[in-house]
Design a protein around this motif. Structure first.
Motif, PDB file in Angstrom:
ATOM      1  N   VAL A  66       0.823  -1.202   0.000  1.00  0.00           N
ATOM      2  CA  VAL A  66       0.000   0.000   0.000  1.00  0.00           C
ATOM      3  C   VAL A  66       0.860   1.256   0.000  1.00  0.00           C
ATOM      4  O   VAL A  66       0.645   2.200  -0.756  1.00  0.00           O
ATOM      5  N   ALA A  67       1.861   1.284   0.863  1.00  0.00           N
ATOM      6  CA  ALA A  67       2.693   2.477   1.015  1.00  0.00           C
ATOM      7  C   ALA A  67       3.877   2.488   0.071  1.00  0.00           C
ATOM      8  O   ALA A  67       4.627   3.444   0.041  1.00  0.00           O
ATOM      9  N   ARG A  68       4.046   1.387  -0.705  1.00  0.00           N
ATOM     10  CA  ARG A  68       5.204   1.233  -1.570  1.00  0.00           C
ATOM     11  C   ARG A  68       6.491   1.364  -0.769  1.00  0.00           C
ATOM     12  O   ARG A  68       7.460   1.985  -1.190  1.00  0.00           O
ATOM     13  N   ALA A  69       6.468   0.800   0.421  1.00  0.00           N
ATOM     14  CA  ALA A  69       7.630   0.853   1.300  1.00  0.00           C
ATOM     15  C   ALA A  69       8.148  -0.558   1.535  1.00  0.00           C
ATOM     16  O   ALA A  69       7.377  -1.516   1.581  1.00  0.00           O
ATOM     17  N   THR A  70       9.456  -0.687   1.684  1.00  0.00           N
ATOM     18  CA  THR A  70      10.070  -1.991   1.924  1.00  0.00           C
ATOM     19  C   THR A  70      10.389  -2.208   3.393  1.00  0.00           C
ATOM     20  O   THR A  70      10.689  -3.317   3.794  1.00  0.00           O
ATOM     21  N   MET A  71      10.358  -1.130   4.174  1.00  0.00           N
ATOM     22  CA  MET A  71      10.756  -1.148   5.579  1.00  0.00           C
ATOM     23  C   MET A  71      12.201  -1.636   5.726  1.00  0.00           C
ATOM     24  O   MET A  71      12.566  -2.276   6.695  1.00  0.00           O
ATOM     25  N   SER A  72      13.017  -1.312   4.738  1.00  0.00           N
ATOM     26  CA  SER A  72      14.419  -1.724   4.728  1.00  0.00           C
ATOM     27  C   SER A  72      15.298  -0.531   4.396  1.00  0.00           C
ATOM     28  O   SER A  72      14.952   0.287   3.537  1.00  0.00           O
ATOM     29  N   ILE A  73      16.440  -0.446   5.094  1.00  0.00           N
ATOM     30  CA  ILE A  73      17.420   0.616   4.870  1.00  0.00           C
ATOM     31  C   ILE A  73      18.755  -0.034   4.536  1.00  0.00           C
ATOM     32  O   ILE A  73      19.158  -1.000   5.175  1.00  0.00           O
ATOM     33  N   ALA A  74      19.432   0.494   3.539  1.00  0.00           N
ATOM     34  CA  ALA A  74      20.747  -0.032   3.152  1.00  0.00           C
ATOM     35  C   ALA A  74      21.855   0.775   3.817  1.00  0.00           C
ATOM     36  O   ALA A  74      21.816   2.006   3.810  1.00  0.00           O
ATOM     37  N   LEU A  75      22.816   0.068   4.390  1.00  0.00           N
ATOM     38  CA  LEU A  75      24.061   0.696   4.818  1.00  0.00           C
ATOM     39  C   LEU A  75      25.083   0.382   3.736  1.00  0.00           C
ATOM     40  O   LEU A  75      25.478  -0.768   3.550  1.00  0.00           O
ATOM     41  N   VAL A  76      25.492   1.403   2.995  1.00  0.00           N
ATOM     42  CA  VAL A  76      26.395   1.227   1.861  1.00  0.00           C
ATOM     43  C   VAL A  76      27.790   1.666   2.272  1.00  0.00           C
ATOM     44  O   VAL A  76      28.000   2.818   2.665  1.00  0.00           O
ATOM     45  N   VAL A  77      28.740   0.747   2.199  1.00  0.00           N
ATOM     46  CA  VAL A  77      30.119   1.028   2.587  1.00  0.00           C
ATOM     47  C   VAL A  77      31.034   0.655   1.418  1.00  0.00           C
ATOM     48  O   VAL A  77      31.219  -0.527   1.133  1.00  0.00           O
ATOM     49  N   PRO A  78      31.599   1.634   0.723  1.00  0.00           N
ATOM     50  CA  PRO A  78      32.488   1.328  -0.398  1.00  0.00           C
ATOM     51  C   PRO A  78      33.885   0.929   0.062  1.00  0.00           C
ATOM     52  O   PRO A  78      34.874   1.632  -0.170  1.00  0.00           O
ATOM     53  N   GLU A  79      33.957  -0.186   0.751  1.00  0.00           N
ATOM     54  CA  GLU A  79      35.228  -0.745   1.238  1.00  0.00           C
ATOM     55  C   GLU A  79      35.172  -2.257   1.099  1.00  0.00           C
ATOM     56  O   GLU A  79      34.089  -2.853   1.065  1.00  0.00           O
ATOM     57  N   ASP A  80      36.358  -2.894   1.052  1.00  0.00           N
ATOM     58  CA  ASP A  80      36.344  -4.352   1.025  1.00  0.00           C
ATOM     59  C   ASP A  80      36.067  -4.903   2.417  1.00  0.00           C
ATOM     60  O   ASP A  80      36.110  -4.184   3.421  1.00  0.00           O
ATOM     61  N   ALA A  81      35.755  -6.193   2.476  1.00  0.00           N
ATOM     62  CA  ALA A  81      35.334  -6.805   3.738  1.00  0.00           C
ATOM     63  C   ALA A  81      36.421  -6.755   4.798  1.00  0.00           C
ATOM     64  O   ALA A  81      36.135  -6.566   5.989  1.00  0.00           O
ATOM     65  N   HIS A  82      37.679  -6.911   4.412  1.00  0.00           N
ATOM     66  CA  HIS A  82      38.773  -6.899   5.382  1.00  0.00           C
ATOM     67  C   HIS A  82      38.836  -5.551   6.098  1.00  0.00           C
ATOM     68  O   HIS A  82      39.005  -5.492   7.317  1.00  0.00           O
ATOM     69  N   ARG A  83      38.730  -4.482   5.347  1.00  0.00           N
ATOM     70  CA  ARG A  83      38.783  -3.161   5.973  1.00  0.00           C
ATOM     71  C   ARG A  83      37.548  -2.914   6.832  1.00  0.00           C
ATOM     72  O   ARG A  83      37.636  -2.380   7.931  1.00  0.00           O
ATOM     73  N   PHE A  84      36.375  -3.308   6.334  1.00  0.00           N
ATOM     74  CA  PHE A  84      35.149  -3.059   7.081  1.00  0.00           C
ATOM     75  C   PHE A  84      35.154  -3.790   8.421  1.00  0.00           C
ATOM     76  O   PHE A  84      34.858  -3.207   9.461  1.00  0.00           O
ATOM     77  N   PHE A  85      35.484  -5.067   8.405  1.00  0.00           N
ATOM     78  CA  PHE A  85      35.421  -5.849   9.637  1.00  0.00           C
ATOM     79  C   PHE A  85      36.663  -5.674  10.510  1.00  0.00           C
ATOM     80  O   PHE A  85      36.661  -6.067  11.676  1.00  0.00           O
ATOM     81  N   GLY A  86      37.731  -5.076   9.962  1.00  0.00           N
ATOM     82  CA  GLY A  86      38.945  -4.896  10.735  1.00  0.00           C
ATOM     83  C   GLY A  86      39.072  -3.557  11.419  1.00  0.00           C
ATOM     84  O   GLY A  86      39.965  -3.365  12.257  1.00  0.00           O
ATOM     85  N   ASP A  87      38.197  -2.607  11.094  1.00  0.00           N
ATOM     86  CA  ASP A  87      38.292  -1.258  11.657  1.00  0.00           C
ATOM     87  C   ASP A  87      37.174  -1.048  12.671  1.00  0.00           C
ATOM     88  O   ASP A  87      35.989  -1.080  12.310  1.00  0.00           O
TER      89      ASP A  87
END
Length: 343
Positions: A66-87
Motif C-alpha cells: 500500500v505504502a510502496r515501502a520496503t521497511m528496509s534501509i541499506a548501509l552502503v560502505v564502499p570498502e572491502d570486507a577486510h577493511r570493514f570488519f577490521g576497523d
C-alpha cells in the motif's frame, strides 16, 4: 468499548478484530499501527491493549504494498570486507545505527561495494525499489554513483561528500575533522615537538583531506614546517609502511600526527622495530579513540570522535526524511583530545 470478554480468534488476528475489541474504527487502529500523531493518548492505550491481548502482528507485506515501502534501509560502505570488519570505527557506527533502528520498523542490510565504483548488482539493488533509503559511510571522491544516489533515494552520508557529484542539498553527519587535527597537532607543539610529521588516510576521502589540512594549519600557525608527509590507507599495515617511510625520509622527526588509531597502532610497531622510544624519541597522536588506543604497550594519545553517536544521528536523520520531516541538513559533532602515554 470492549467488555473484557475475549473470544479466541480463529487463525491470525485481523485489523478488524483489533478494532472490535478496542471499540474503535478500523481506520483508528491503522493510524495507531502506522504511528500517526492524530491519535489521543487514551485511544492509543486502548488499541495497544487490544493488540497485546490478541497477539496481533501487523501485516508488513500488505503495508509495504500500500505504502510502496520496503521497511528496509541499506548501509552502503564502499570498502572491502577486510577493511570493514577490521576497523572498529565501522563497528561503532553500525552499533549506533542499530540502536536507533531498534525503535522503528525498519531493518538494516549491509552493502559492501568497490571503493571506486559500485557493482552493477549494487546499482540495480539500490535503485530497484528494494530499500526505502540509504546510509553511505566511508565514501571516496570517485564514488560518483553513490554521491548522486540522493537524486533517486533518501540518503544520509556519514562524512562530508566531496567531488563533482556532491550537492548543497545532501544530508550528512560528520565531526570537525580539521579542528580535531588542529587540536591533536597543537598538543604535540605544546609538548615542545618541532619536527612533526603526519600519516594521512587515502587522499580521496573527505576525513583524510580535512585531517591533513588541520595538521598543516596548526604547524603553519606555529611557524613550523609541514613537509613531512606519508600517505596511509586507514589500516594497521598501512600505518607500519608509512611510519617506516617517515623514519627513513625524515630522521629528525620527533612527533607524528596519525589520521587514525589503526594506523597509529602500526606506527607504534614500526617505531619499536627501529628501536625508537615513544614518547622519548617520537611522540604519537592518533584519531578515533578506538580500542587500538589502549591495546598496546604504550597508551595512545588520540582525538576522540563519537562514532556510535554518529550512527545514531545518521539513522535518526534518515528516519525523519522517510517520515516526511525536514531534519537539519548538516550535523557536526564534537571531538576532544584524550591524553595518554604516547605524548
Amino acid at each position: 468499548m470492549s467488555d473484557g470478554t475475549l473470544a479466541t480468534p480463529v487463525g491470525r488476528p485481523t485489523l478488524e478484530e483489533v478494532a472490535r475489541v478496542a471499540g474503535v474504527s478500523r481506520a483508528t487502529v491503522s493510524r495507531v499501527i502506522n504511528g500517526s500523531p492524530r491519535v489521543s493518548p487514551d485511544v492509543l492505550a486502548v488499541v495497544e491493549k487490544a493488540i497485546a491481548e490478541l497477539n496481533y502482528v501487523p501485516n508488513r507485506a500488505a503495508r509495504s504494498l500500500v505504502a510502496r515501502a520496503t521497511m528496509s534501509i541499506a548501509l552502503v560502505v564502499p570498502e572491502d570486507a577486510h577493511r570493514f570488519f577490521g576497523d572498529p570505527y565501522f563497528a561503532d557506527v553500525v552499533q549506533g545505527i542499530s540502536d536507533r533502528l531498534d525503535d522503528s520498523d525498519y531493518v538494516l542490510n549491509l552493502q559492501l561495494t568497490h571503493p571506486s565504483s559500485p557493482s552493477e548488482k549494487t546499482r540495480r539493488y539500490l535503485l530497484g525499489g528494494n530499500v526505502d533509503g540509504a546510509i553511505v559511510v566511508s565514501h571516496h571522491s570517485g564514488d560518483h554513483f553513490l554521491a548522486s544516489l540522493s537524486r533517486s533515494l533518501p540518503v544520509v552520508f556519514g562524512g562530508r561528500p566531496i567531488g563533482d557529484e556532491a550537492k548543497d542539498s545532501d544530508y550528512y553527519i560528520d565531526v570537525d575533522n580539521r579542528l580535531g587535527a588542529v587540536t591533536g597537532t597543537q598538543h604535540l607543539i605544546d609538548r615542545g615537538r618541532t619536527a612533526i610529521a603526519t600519516i594521512t588516510g587515502p587522499p580521496d576521502m573527505p576525513a583524510s583531506v580535512d585531517r591533513e589540512q588541520g595538521w598543516r594549519d596548526a604547524l603553519r600557525a606555529a611557524g613550523l614546517s609541514d613537509h613531512r608527509v606519508a600517505h596511509g590507507d586507514f589500516t594497521e599495515a598501512g600505518g607500519i609502511r608509512a611510519a617506516l617511510s617517515i623514519i627513513d625520509s625524515y630522521p629528525d622527526v620527533d612527533a607524528i600526527f596519525v589520521a587514525s588509531d589503526l594506523m597509529a597502532s602500526g606506527a607504534l610497531l614500526a617505531l619499536e622495530e627501529r628501536g625508537l622510544r615513544v614518547p622519548g624519541d617520537v611522540a604519537i597522536v592518533g584519531f578515533d579513540n578506538s580500542k587500538y588506543a589502549t591495546r598496546g604497550k604504550v597508551g595512545l594519545t588520540t582525538v576522540a570522535q563519537p562514532a556510535q553517536e554518529m550512527g545514531v544521528v545518521m539513522a535518526d536523520t534518515l528516519l525523519r526524511l522517510l517520515a516526511g520531516e525536514t531534519p537539519p541538513r548538516v550535523t557536526t559533532l564534537d571531538t576532544h583530545l584524550v591524553v595518554r602515554d604516547s605524548t
